[in-house]
Design an enzyme around this catalytic site. Structure first.
Site, PDB file in Angstrom:
ATOM      1  N   ALA A   1     -12.463   8.887  38.952  1.00 55.43           N
ATOM      2  CA  ALA A   1     -11.105   9.607  39.213  1.00 55.43           C
ATOM      3  C   ALA A   1     -10.080   8.858  38.235  1.00 55.43           C
ATOM      4  CB  ALA A   1     -10.815   9.870  40.592  1.00 55.43           C
TER       5      ALA A   1
ATOM      6  N   GLY B   1     -16.158   8.430  40.957  1.00 52.27           N
ATOM      7  CA  GLY B   1     -16.201   9.923  41.124  1.00 52.27           C
ATOM      8  C   GLY B   1     -17.043  10.260  40.046  1.00 52.27           C
TER       9      GLY B   1
ATOM     10  N   GLU C   1     -20.356   9.969  41.559  1.00 52.66           N
ATOM     11  CA  GLU C   1     -20.532  11.255  42.583  1.00 52.66           C
ATOM     12  C   GLU C   1     -20.861  12.589  41.783  1.00 52.66           C
ATOM     13  OE1 GLU C   1     -16.634   9.901  44.363  1.00 52.66           O
ATOM     14  OE2 GLU C   1     -17.892   9.437  46.064  1.00 52.66           O
TER      15      GLU C   1
ATOM     16  N   GLU D   1     -14.717   1.743  43.908  1.00 49.20           N
ATOM     17  CA  GLU D   1     -13.614   2.063  44.516  1.00 49.20           C
ATOM     18  C   GLU D   1     -12.999   0.918  45.708  1.00 49.20           C
ATOM     19  OE1 GLU D   1     -16.352   4.195  44.491  1.00 49.20           O
ATOM     20  OE2 GLU D   1     -15.508   6.271  44.169  1.00 49.20           O
TER      21      GLU D   1
HETATM   22  N1  CO8 Z   1      -8.802   6.023  35.390  1.00 41.43           N
HETATM   23  C1  CO8 Z   1      -7.846   6.062  34.523  1.00 41.43           C
HETATM   24  N2  CO8 Z   1      -7.899   5.411  33.407  1.00 41.43           N
HETATM   25  C2  CO8 Z   1      -9.348   4.853  32.947  1.00 41.43           C
HETATM   26  C3  CO8 Z   1     -10.355   4.754  33.972  1.00 41.43           C
HETATM   27  C4  CO8 Z   1     -10.115   5.421  35.290  1.00 41.43           C
HETATM   28  N3  CO8 Z   1     -10.647   5.634  36.239  1.00 41.43           N
HETATM   29  N4  CO8 Z   1     -11.270   4.078  33.402  1.00 41.43           N
HETATM   30  C5  CO8 Z   1     -10.925   3.685  32.469  1.00 41.43           C
HETATM   31  N5  CO8 Z   1      -9.893   3.970  32.002  1.00 41.43           N
HETATM   32  C6  CO8 Z   1      -8.901   4.020  30.858  1.00 41.43           C
HETATM   33  C7  CO8 Z   1      -8.469   2.660  30.712  1.00 41.43           C
HETATM   34  O1  CO8 Z   1      -7.048   2.367  31.538  1.00 41.43           O
HETATM   35  C8  CO8 Z   1      -8.254   2.279  29.308  1.00 41.43           C
HETATM   36  O2  CO8 Z   1      -7.023   2.991  28.851  1.00 41.43           O
HETATM   37  P1  CO8 Z   1      -6.026   2.198  27.827  1.00 41.43           P
HETATM   38  O3  CO8 Z   1      -6.732   2.039  26.704  1.00 41.43           O
HETATM   39  O4  CO8 Z   1      -4.858   3.295  27.756  1.00 41.43           O
HETATM   40  O5  CO8 Z   1      -5.608   1.141  28.425  1.00 41.43           O
HETATM   41  C9  CO8 Z   1      -9.241   3.043  28.789  1.00 41.43           C
HETATM   42  O6  CO8 Z   1      -9.922   4.043  29.738  1.00 41.43           O
HETATM   43  C10 CO8 Z   1     -10.507   2.150  28.250  1.00 41.43           C
HETATM   44  O7  CO8 Z   1     -10.915   1.409  29.503  1.00 41.43           O
HETATM   45  P2  CO8 Z   1     -11.058  -0.081  29.414  1.00 41.43           P
HETATM   46  O8  CO8 Z   1     -10.076  -0.697  28.460  1.00 41.43           O
HETATM   47  O9  CO8 Z   1     -10.790  -0.669  30.691  1.00 41.43           O
HETATM   48  O10 CO8 Z   1     -12.742  -0.250  28.985  1.00 41.43           O
HETATM   49  P3  CO8 Z   1     -13.513  -1.379  29.203  1.00 41.43           P
HETATM   50  O11 CO8 Z   1     -14.692  -1.257  28.450  1.00 41.43           O
HETATM   51  O12 CO8 Z   1     -12.859  -2.890  29.339  1.00 41.43           O
HETATM   52  O13 CO8 Z   1     -13.909  -1.490  30.862  1.00 41.43           O
HETATM   53  C11 CO8 Z   1     -14.656  -0.030  32.649  1.00 41.43           C
HETATM   54  C12 CO8 Z   1     -14.654  -0.221  31.031  1.00 41.43           C
HETATM   55  C13 CO8 Z   1     -15.364  -1.078  33.252  1.00 41.43           C
HETATM   56  C14 CO8 Z   1     -15.259   1.375  32.794  1.00 41.43           C
HETATM   57  C15 CO8 Z   1     -13.229  -0.032  33.194  1.00 41.43           C
HETATM   58  O14 CO8 Z   1     -12.418   0.809  32.663  1.00 41.43           O
HETATM   59  C16 CO8 Z   1     -13.101   0.283  34.494  1.00 41.43           C
HETATM   60  O15 CO8 Z   1     -13.179  -0.480  35.540  1.00 41.43           O
HETATM   61  N6  CO8 Z   1     -12.598   1.464  34.876  1.00 41.43           N
HETATM   62  C17 CO8 Z   1     -12.348   1.945  36.188  1.00 41.43           C
HETATM   63  C18 CO8 Z   1     -13.288   2.237  37.056  1.00 41.43           C
HETATM   64  C19 CO8 Z   1     -13.109   2.655  38.597  1.00 41.43           C
HETATM   65  O16 CO8 Z   1     -12.489   1.928  39.378  1.00 41.43           O
HETATM   66  N7  CO8 Z   1     -13.502   3.814  39.085  1.00 41.43           N
HETATM   67  C20 CO8 Z   1     -13.388   4.298  40.150  1.00 41.43           C
HETATM   68  C21 CO8 Z   1     -11.964   5.190  40.362  1.00 41.43           C
HETATM   69  S1  CO8 Z   1     -11.596   5.808  42.165  1.00 41.43           S
HETATM   70  C22 CO8 Z   1     -12.572   7.157  42.032  1.00 41.43           C
HETATM   71  O17 CO8 Z   1     -13.429   7.636  41.307  1.00 41.43           O
HETATM   72  C23 CO8 Z   1     -12.517   7.773  43.350  1.00 41.43           C
HETATM   73  C24 CO8 Z   1     -13.412   9.104  43.382  1.00 41.43           C
HETATM   74  C25 CO8 Z   1     -12.803  10.322  44.090  1.00 41.43           C
HETATM   75  C26 CO8 Z   1     -13.515  11.486  44.020  1.00 41.43           C
HETATM   76  C27 CO8 Z   1     -13.996  12.035  42.862  1.00 41.43           C
HETATM   77  C28 CO8 Z   1     -14.924  13.267  43.189  1.00 41.43           C
HETATM   78  C29 CO8 Z   1     -15.870  13.720  41.936  1.00 41.43           C
END
Ligand code: CO8
Length: 263
Positions: free
Chosen positions: A69, A112, A115, A135
């Site tokens: 998400a 998400g 999921e 999460e």
């Molecule tokens: N939300 C918003 N932006 C994101 C997300 C995210 N989940 N993941 C990546 N991005 C963005 C980054 O902020 C970045 O943006 P910018 O260039 O503007 O800084 C861009 O995507 C590229 O990401 P990274 O620079 O971080 O890329 P890396 O290759 O270094 O890392 C990762 C990749 C490991 C995937 C890393 O981006 C990461 O850890 N992302 C977050 C993963 C996460 O925590 N996901 C869980 C989110 S909470 C959730 O999903 C709740 C679920 C709710 C239910 C949904 C039902 C369907």
């Protein structure tokens, strides 16, 4: 809504009987937000109501199926808002789709994203796919069925480890855990190609039987064994009222290919 109005997804027909939906927020690694789900739900429903479509493929990019998400969209939300407005409620509409949905996962399927893949009927993964429920690292827990669907599929110990640590697992681990039906070969776009081939094959069957099969398999996650077996038997009986059952069995007896008419 026609295809050119979508801003967060792409919709195409790689085969006349298959709808391919591609999540398309590349800059945010396909982070899921309300606008994306609004469009995804419309595209899914459109395909579900189209009699020429037999199966749906859902994919993202080589880098990310979906990285979860949208954390930036969620970070300032308050309890009163998410609770009263039932945040995430319409993010599970995929589970109501009658036609088979195949997830073609390349890259990250996190939070998400994992999921969403688990809501699909079949998951194919590229060798580079990564699954996880991170999460816990954000001070929250899975909210889209991760604790329930994942646990039913991989078992308590593995689900606990994934959810309590946020550790990502590889495609081959996900295959070993039974989360994905198979890991496809190397090559750009291979996972989508294989998913489309699979979707086309499913679409060539009797669509009534396919819908019934999806319904009974999914019932295994909701009913106890005697209720599930009874439901399966009744659905089995019901298919004898279809022309496709007559055609399928007659074709077998006549040693020819069946010509299903979905009736
Ligand atoms: N939300 C918003 N932006 C994101 C997300 C995210 N989940 N993941 C990546 N991005 C963005 C980054 O902020 C970045 O943006 P910018 O260039 O503007 O800084 C861009 O995507 C590229 O990401 P990274 O620079 O971080 O890329 P890396 O290759 O270094 O890392 C990762 C990749 C490991 C995937 C890393 O981006 C990461 O850890 N992302 C977050 C993963 C996460 O925590 N996901 C869980 C989110 S909470 C959730 O999903 C709740 C679920 C709710 C239910 C949904 C039902 C369907």
């Amino acid at each position: 809504m026609s295809t050119q109005h979508y801003e967060n997804i792409l919709v195409s027909n790689p085969e006349p009987s298959v709808t391919l939906i591609t999540l398309n927020r590349p800059k945010a690694l396909n982070a899921l937000n309300s606008a994306l789900f609004k469009e995804l739900n419309v595209a899914l429903e459109t395909a579900d109501n189209d009699r020429t479509i037999g199966a749906i493929v859902l994919t993202g990019s080589e880098r990310a199926f979906a990285a979860g998400a949208d954390i930036k969209e969620m970070k300032d939300k308050e309890f009163a808002d998410v609770y009263q407005n039932n945040f995430l409620e319409n993010w599970q509409a995929l589970t109501k789709i009658r036609k088979p949905v195949i997830a073609a996962v390349g890259g990250y399927a996190l939070g998400g994203g994992c999921e969403l893949a688990l809501m699909c009927d079949i998951i194919l993964a590229s060798p580079a796919a990564k699954f996880g429920q991170p999460e816990i690292n954000l001070g929250i827990i899975p909210g889209g069925g991760g604790s329930q669907r994942l646990t039913r599929i991989v078992g308590k110990s593995r689900a606990m480890e994934m959810i309590l640590t946020g550790r990502q697992i590889t495609a081959s681990e996900a295959e070993k855990y039974g989360m994905v039906s198979r890991v496809v070969g190397e090559g750009e776009g291979q996972v989508v190609k294989d998913a489309v081939v699979l979707a086309k094959e499913i679409a060539s069957k009797s669509q009534i039987a396919v819908q019934a099969a999806k319904e009974v398999v999914n019932a295994a996650y909701e009913l106890n064994l005697p209720e599930g077996l009874r439901f399966e038997r009744r659905m089995f009986h019901g298919l004898f009222a279809t022309k496709d059952q007559k055609e399928g069995m007659t074709a077998f007896a006549e040693k020819r290919k069946p010509n299903f008419t979905n009736a």
